[in-house]
Write a protein that holds these residues in place. Sequence first.
Motif: not given
Length: 286
Positions: A194, A199, A266, A269-270, A273
């Motif tokens: 993440a 985090r 999320r 987004e993870n 990344w």
Amino acid sequence: MTDLLTYRDDADDVEVPLLGGDVSDGVVRRGGTVRRPRGPHSPAVEAYLLHLEAAGFERAPRFLGVDDDGREVVTFLPGEMGGRPPHAWATDEDLLVQLGEWLRDLHAVSCDVVLPEGVSWPERVQFAEVPDVFDVPDVVGHNDLTVENALFVPAGDDPQGPYRLVGVIDFDMAAPTTRLLDVATSLLYWAPVAPPEARPAVLRGLDAPRRTRILTEAYGLDRAERLALLDVLAQRFARSWYAMRHAAQARGGGWQRMWDDGVGDRIRENEAWFASQRVDFVRALD
């Protein structure tokens, strides 16, 4: 099969709600036991816990039966969970070694799980938008080795650590999977996979590729398997958004709360990344 295994209480103990997880509605501690509402998946999970007990696998709850309220009853495991948010001591790299070894040992006794007649695993949901992560499972896995589901005690006299792993709880997500997918799922929480800014504070400075190498080596993955794990992670991210949306719609409760709280965003987004950092993961795992 497990419906016939009735658990009778010896004493009228007080029930204490256990609120640690995202989908822990109705989970309570009563004396030396934990109770949770049963669902369509419960007979298979309960049979799996009995399989682990028969195999001599330690550091997992024991299934005791079904109580008068129709709830699943398992043993309460003492220990302190990794924390929510995680404790600083839970970032110790030696714990990654212990977790990798625990997962390896779990899979070693989970390749030949035979369910009783009339009991089956719920059918894995498929989504037209994305392929599944695997075609054929090779183990039954825990599938939810989060920081909250791992229990630890101090290894010595210092309450600040180091700590040692004494058990993993909440087998509610256990199901047929692959070794690599179960490892990948665990790494989401323990690397973690993440963006640092997303985090919990104590995890922001951690080197996720390095931690991935530590856990996968402790598990025993060779170079080819470690690199293949990256494809599994990418495939899991692609599927997770649809799986979480489906769980929210079909199961409601905590799943719906997580979806309403933005877990879908999320996941995206993870995923982005991880894609941007993949070259660093390749270097660490090569």
